[in-house]
Design a protein around this motif. Sequence first.
Motif, short mmCIF file in Angstrom:
data_model
loop_
_atom_site.label_atom_id
_atom_site.label_comp_id
_atom_site.label_asym_id
_atom_site.label_seq_id
_atom_site.Cartn_x
_atom_site.Cartn_y
_atom_site.Cartn_z
N MET A 180 23.55 0.02 -13.58
CA MET A 180 24.60 -0.11 -14.59
C MET A 180 25.37 -1.43 -14.35
SD MET A 180 26.69 2.98 -16.13
CE MET A 180 26.99 3.91 -14.70
N LYS A 181 25.80 -2.04 -15.46
CA LYS A 181 26.59 -3.27 -15.34
C LYS A 181 28.05 -2.95 -15.69
CE LYS A 181 24.80 -7.26 -16.76
NZ LYS A 181 24.15 -8.23 -17.67
N ALA A 182 28.95 -3.23 -14.73
CA ALA A 182 30.37 -2.90 -14.93
C ALA A 182 31.19 -4.18 -15.11
CB ALA A 182 30.90 -2.11 -13.74
N ARG B 70 33.78 -2.43 -4.51
CA ARG B 70 32.89 -2.19 -3.35
C ARG B 70 32.12 -0.88 -3.54
NH1 ARG B 70 33.07 -5.16 1.02
NH2 ARG B 70 35.11 -6.02 0.54
N ALA B 71 32.82 0.15 -4.02
CA ALA B 71 32.17 1.46 -4.22
C ALA B 71 31.06 1.35 -5.28
CB ALA B 71 33.22 2.49 -4.65
N LEU B 72 31.31 0.56 -6.34
CA LEU B 72 30.29 0.38 -7.38
C LEU B 72 29.08 -0.37 -6.83
CD1 LEU B 72 32.76 -0.57 -10.23
CD2 LEU B 72 31.07 1.25 -10.46
N LEU B 73 29.35 -1.43 -6.06
CA LEU B 73 28.25 -2.21 -5.47
C LEU B 73 27.43 -1.34 -4.52
CD1 LEU B 73 30.18 -5.53 -4.68
CD2 LEU B 73 28.37 -5.27 -6.38
N ASP B 74 28.12 -0.52 -3.73
CA ASP B 74 27.42 0.37 -2.78
C ASP B 74 26.46 1.31 -3.50
OD1 ASP B 74 28.69 -0.78 -0.68
OD2 ASP B 74 30.14 0.84 -0.35
N LYS B 75 26.80 1.65 -4.76
CA LYS B 75 25.93 2.55 -5.55
C LYS B 75 24.85 1.77 -6.29
CE LYS B 75 27.60 6.90 -5.61
NZ LYS B 75 26.85 8.15 -5.72
N GLY B 76 24.81 0.44 -6.08
CA GLY B 76 23.75 -0.37 -6.68
C GLY B 76 24.08 -0.92 -8.06
N HIS B 77 25.34 -0.81 -8.49
CA HIS B 77 25.71 -1.34 -9.81
C HIS B 77 26.02 -2.84 -9.72
CE1 HIS B 77 25.77 2.76 -11.13
NE2 HIS B 77 26.81 3.09 -10.37
N GLU B 78 25.85 -3.53 -10.85
CA GLU B 78 26.26 -4.94 -10.92
C GLU B 78 27.71 -4.99 -11.40
OE1 GLU B 78 23.71 -7.57 -13.22
OE2 GLU B 78 22.05 -6.21 -12.77
N VAL B 79 28.50 -5.92 -10.83
CA VAL B 79 29.92 -5.93 -11.18
C VAL B 79 30.38 -7.33 -11.59
CG1 VAL B 79 32.27 -5.47 -10.36
CG2 VAL B 79 30.37 -4.06 -9.52
N THR B 80 31.03 -7.40 -12.76
CA THR B 80 31.71 -8.62 -13.19
C THR B 80 33.21 -8.36 -13.12
OG1 THR B 80 29.94 -9.07 -14.78
CG2 THR B 80 32.00 -10.27 -15.09
N VAL B 81 33.93 -9.25 -12.45
CA VAL B 81 35.39 -9.10 -12.35
C VAL B 81 36.05 -10.22 -13.14
CG1 VAL B 81 37.37 -9.26 -10.77
CG2 VAL B 81 35.38 -7.89 -10.13
N LEU B 82 36.96 -9.83 -14.03
CA LEU B 82 37.76 -10.81 -14.78
C LEU B 82 39.07 -11.03 -14.04
CD1 LEU B 82 38.38 -12.45 -17.42
CD2 LEU B 82 39.44 -10.36 -18.28
N SER B 83 39.40 -12.31 -13.77
CA SER B 83 40.65 -12.60 -13.07
C SER B 83 41.30 -13.81 -13.71
CB SER B 83 40.37 -12.88 -11.60
OG SER B 83 41.54 -13.34 -10.96
N ARG B 84 42.65 -13.84 -13.65
CA ARG B 84 43.35 -15.03 -14.15
C ARG B 84 43.14 -16.21 -13.22
NH1 ARG B 84 49.02 -12.57 -14.08
NH2 ARG B 84 47.97 -11.69 -12.26
N SER B 85 42.66 -15.94 -12.01
CA SER B 85 42.47 -17.00 -11.03
C SER B 85 40.98 -17.25 -10.79
CB SER B 85 43.14 -16.59 -9.72
OG SER B 85 42.68 -17.40 -8.68
N GLU B 86 40.62 -18.54 -10.67
CA GLU B 86 39.21 -18.86 -10.41
C GLU B 86 38.85 -18.68 -8.96
OE1 GLU B 86 38.50 -22.82 -11.77
OE2 GLU B 86 38.79 -22.24 -13.86
N LYS B 87 39.89 -18.65 -8.10
CA LYS B 87 39.63 -18.57 -6.66
C LYS B 87 39.31 -17.13 -6.26
CE LYS B 87 42.39 -22.37 -4.93
NZ LYS B 87 43.82 -22.60 -4.82
N ARG B 88 38.35 -16.98 -5.36
CA ARG B 88 38.02 -15.65 -4.85
C ARG B 88 39.07 -15.23 -3.84
NH1 ARG B 88 32.75 -13.28 -5.31
NH2 ARG B 88 31.77 -14.43 -6.97
N ARG B 89 39.66 -14.04 -4.07
CA ARG B 89 40.68 -13.56 -3.12
C ARG B 89 40.00 -12.90 -1.94
NH1 ARG B 89 44.64 -11.26 -7.29
NH2 ARG B 89 44.99 -13.13 -8.50
N PRO B 90 40.65 -12.94 -0.75
CA PRO B 90 40.08 -12.25 0.40
C PRO B 90 39.94 -10.76 0.08
CG PRO B 90 42.14 -13.42 0.99
CD PRO B 90 41.95 -13.58 -0.48
N GLY B 91 38.88 -10.17 0.54
CA GLY B 91 38.68 -8.74 0.29
C GLY B 91 37.79 -8.46 -0.89
N LEU B 92 37.60 -9.48 -1.75
CA LEU B 92 36.73 -9.29 -2.93
C LEU B 92 35.28 -9.50 -2.49
CD1 LEU B 92 37.43 -8.69 -5.89
CD2 LEU B 92 37.26 -11.14 -6.33
N PRO B 93 34.41 -8.51 -2.69
CA PRO B 93 33.04 -8.64 -2.20
C PRO B 93 32.32 -9.86 -2.77
CG PRO B 93 33.48 -6.41 -2.99
CD PRO B 93 34.66 -7.23 -3.37
#
Length: 303
Positions: free
Chosen positions: A1-3, A18-41
């Motif tokens: 599944m793509k989330a 992280r829980a979605l990735l662990d289940k094998g799903h693909e994840v797109t995250v929308l953020s106001r910032s282009e920088k990856r925050r610590p903790g984001l897989p």
Amino acid sequence: MKAFITGGTGFVGTKLTRALLDKGHEVTVLSRSEKRRPGLPAQIRLIAGDPTEHGLWQQEVPEHDVLINLAGESIFSRWNDEYKKRLRDSRILTTRNLVEAIPSDGGAVKHLLSTSAVGYYGFTGDEELGEDADPGTDFLATLAQDWEAEALKAAGKGIRVVVARFGVVLGKDGGALEQMVRPFRLFAGGPIGSGKQWFSWIHVEDLCRAALFVIEHPEISGPVNFCAPNPVRNADLADAIGNTLHRPSFIPAPGFVIKLVMGEFGSVILKGQRVVPKMLKKHGFHFNYGRIEDALNNLLSDT
Ligand SMILES: NC(=O)c1ccc[n+]([C@@H]2O[C@H](COP(=O)([O-])OP(=O)(O)OC[C@H]3O[C@@H](n4cnc5c(N)ncnc54)[C@H](OP(=O)(O)O)[C@@H]3O)[C@@H](O)[C@H]2O)c1
């Protein structure tokens, strides 16, 4: 599944991602910032855009099976009129723009899990509140109703919509718990106000499991309370924190001090609601952390 997740960089979002990735799903995250925050897989796809505004990010939405809407300015602050507008806009406009981005035939989108909060019910007494209870009339209750109404418009495009009414989410590395335990660590913890107000909560691990459960159960739709089956009174919460940390829990924080320091947000702490997860239980969801003592032991015992 793509989330596709709005607010996926936040306290709940990083753990749910992280829980979605662990289940094998693909994840797109929308953020106001282009920088990856610590903790984001590292495995997620990050796209930049402001969900409160129309933008190129909306073109990405139809490619995803499930939309998860978590964005919202934090309520844990002193509010003035300008801040209240930010609280509203960051929820209402975000949800409206997300739903607008779904094509009229739905595209690939099948499910929308959109956040709401137990504040929907307003400030109530001792009665247990299931999903069918009446809404409140204060600022947060009205906001929650308007937020849910925006999400439910997606049903008109054939999408299954779940509005997840979160209790206070307890977890490590941020969220409300860090602030709640601070006075106890300083040997100054205790009940707030009368201590009789109810506190509806959920362990973040159970919240992520419940979100996956709901996504995997297409027969569930509409409002779902995301909170543990055993809400507690504030005084019992104080005792549980004190016992877990081996600190005193009898030093009260008078209501007028809370109102003075926190302003209107103080009411959220001084009043509460006794919310129960009727829908999750009806559909057979099992909580790993049903009692506050178990949740606190898990989250605080090594701190
Ligand atoms: N945590 C709780 O106890 C609790 C309880 C009830 C309900 N909720 C709701 O659950 C959702 C997630 O909670 P959380 O604790 O994970 O929140 P959080 O840590 O504050 O993260 C929320 C995310 O929303 C985005 N955001 C913040 N302000 C925004 C704004 N003005 N405009 C657009 N986007 C904005 C941010 O993403 P970017 O900066 O990457 O854009 C941020 O990462 C929120 O809507 C919250 O109201 C939480």
